[in-house]
Design an enzyme around this catalytic site. Structure first.
Site, PDB file in Angstrom:
ATOM      1  CB  CYS A 195      -4.634  -1.219  23.404  1.00 21.13           C
ATOM      2  SG  CYS A 195      -5.544  -2.472  22.492  1.00 21.13           S
ATOM      3  CB  CYS A 204     -19.485  -3.637  -3.583  1.00 20.61           C
ATOM      4  SG  CYS A 204     -19.914  -2.036  -2.863  1.00 20.61           S
ATOM      5  NE  ARG A 225     -20.813  -1.754   0.574  1.00 21.26           N
ATOM      6  CZ  ARG A 225     -22.084  -2.001   0.349  1.00 21.26           C
ATOM      7  NH1 ARG A 225     -23.022  -1.326   0.934  1.00 21.26           N
ATOM      8  NH2 ARG A 225     -22.455  -2.945  -0.461  1.00 21.26           N
ATOM      9  CB  CYS A 228     -14.757  -0.827  -8.089  1.00 28.00           C
ATOM     10  SG  CYS A 228     -14.283  -2.304  -7.182  1.00 28.00           S
ATOM     11  CB  CYS A 277       2.230  -1.145  24.297  1.00 23.72           C
ATOM     12  SG  CYS A 277       2.767  -2.791  24.800  1.00 23.72           S
ATOM     13  CG  HIS A 278       0.047   1.474  21.696  1.00 23.35           C
ATOM     14  ND1 HIS A 278       1.122   1.729  20.882  1.00 23.35           N
ATOM     15  CD2 HIS A 278      -0.316   0.179  21.462  1.00 23.35           C
ATOM     16  CE1 HIS A 278       1.398   0.644  20.173  1.00 23.35           C
ATOM     17  NE2 HIS A 278       0.550  -0.311  20.506  1.00 23.35           N
ATOM     18  CB  CYS A 326     -21.187   1.908  -8.967  1.00 25.66           C
ATOM     19  SG  CYS A 326     -22.409   0.631  -9.321  1.00 25.66           S
ATOM     20  CG  HIS A 327     -18.078   3.576  -6.383  1.00 33.91           C
ATOM     21  ND1 HIS A 327     -19.046   4.213  -5.642  1.00 33.91           N
ATOM     22  CD2 HIS A 327     -18.115   2.264  -6.001  1.00 33.91           C
ATOM     23  CE1 HIS A 327     -19.630   3.340  -4.840  1.00 33.91           C
ATOM     24  NE2 HIS A 327     -19.094   2.157  -5.039  1.00 33.91           N
ATOM     25  CB  CYS A 360      -0.936  -5.310  18.729  1.00 33.29           C
ATOM     26  SG  CYS A 360       0.042  -4.028  17.927  1.00 33.29           S
TER      27      CYS A 360
END
Length: 286
Positions: A100, A247, A243, A202, A103-104, A205-206, A138
């Site tokens: 990586c 859920c 995650r 979703c 290039c970076h 709950c949230h 990449c």
């Protein structure tokens, strides 16, 4: 019955014989989070069209021990993944003989603020691309290396390392990029669609139950600004799509594949809901 803003009678949801109790509300803590002398934005004015007036970091909903662990980089177990990601960044892989860094260069410079801007639009694939998919692109196109399998240790570690370079930077996606706005709409629809044997979305709950307790869990707004996240209950790092799938599994619905169109649309929408909150990767949660 008189209902106050803060103290609500327990709410019970019963589906298929399973009873879930949503108990009384508890306000998020009124504290400031500072990591490595960098103040974190844990409360941000919500963008137009947001269901809340204010976006709130999940850190505000955690127990004191969890909050203290995230605030201390020496105590945060997620920093082990960041350190592993730094090693991978400088490791040559693939037929092109590149790393990586080839290039970076120094990620602290080249990747600064990058993690706060994804997902972006990938004109080649004609769909959104997140950090994990950008890493794979990449690896294949520039390094001649194999893409990571979903949730491979290297994928999670390198994603954590790259996002950690944006620590403290407020999340800000550009929905005018390509067709991201259309995917935002798809993600919003998914966010509010009830599914599974429990018939939960979703938002169940949230949004609808944000601030309440389900079992021992203080329900937050479900923000994405700290992923990959170290979770005490699994003893390891958890990616955002892990995650999401967890859920969905908990609603007893069929889990979409990681990086599927459904979950990429959901990532676009959920990330937007955290606009203005600081990148906290690696956050610590229970």
């Amino acid at each position: 019955m008189t209902v106050s803003k803060r103290f609500l009678a327990p709410v019970f949801a019963m589906v298929g014989g399973l009873v879930l109790a949503f108990s009384a509300n508890a306000d998020p803590v009124d504290e400031e989070l500072v990591i490595d002398d960098i103040p974190m934005v844990t409360r941000a004015a919500a963008p137009e069209g947001h269901p809340f007036d204010e976006g709130l970091s999940g850190w505000l909903f955690r127990e004191a021990e969890t909050r203290e662990t995230e605030a201390d980089s020496f105590a945060n177990p997620g920093m082990l993944a960041v350190e592993r990601g730094a090693d991978i960044w400088n490791t040559v892989e693939g037929s092109a003989g590149k790393s990586c860094a080839s290039c970076h260069d120094d990620a602290a410079t080249s990747m600064k603020n990058v993690g706060a801007q994804y997902p972006k639009w990938d004109a080649d694939a004609k769909r959104p691309i997140n950090i994990e998919l950008q890493i794979d692109k990449c690896r294949v196109e520039n390094m001649g290396a194999e893409p990571y399998k979903f949730d491979a240790e290297g994928q999670v570690a390198l994603t954590s390392y790259i996002k950690h370079q944006s620590l403290g930077t407020p999340v800000k996606m550009d929905l005018s990029d390509g067709e991201l706005q259309d995917w935002w709409e798809k993600g919003k629809e998914l966010y509010y669609t009830r599914t599974g044997q429990l018939n939960f979305a979703c938002a169940s709950c949230h949004e609808d139950s944000m601030g309440k307790y389900i079992r021992a869990d203080h329900l937050s707004q479900g923000q994405a600004n700290g992923f990959p996240t170290y979770r005490f209950n699994t003893g390891g790092m958890v990616s955002l799509h892990n995650r999401f799938r967890g859920c969905i599994r908990d609603t007893r619905a069929e889990m979409p594949k990681a990086f599927s169109d459904e979950l990429m649309a959901l990532e676009v929408y959920v990330t937007w809901r955290g606009t203005g909150l600081s990148v906290e990767t690696p956050a610590v949660r229970q």
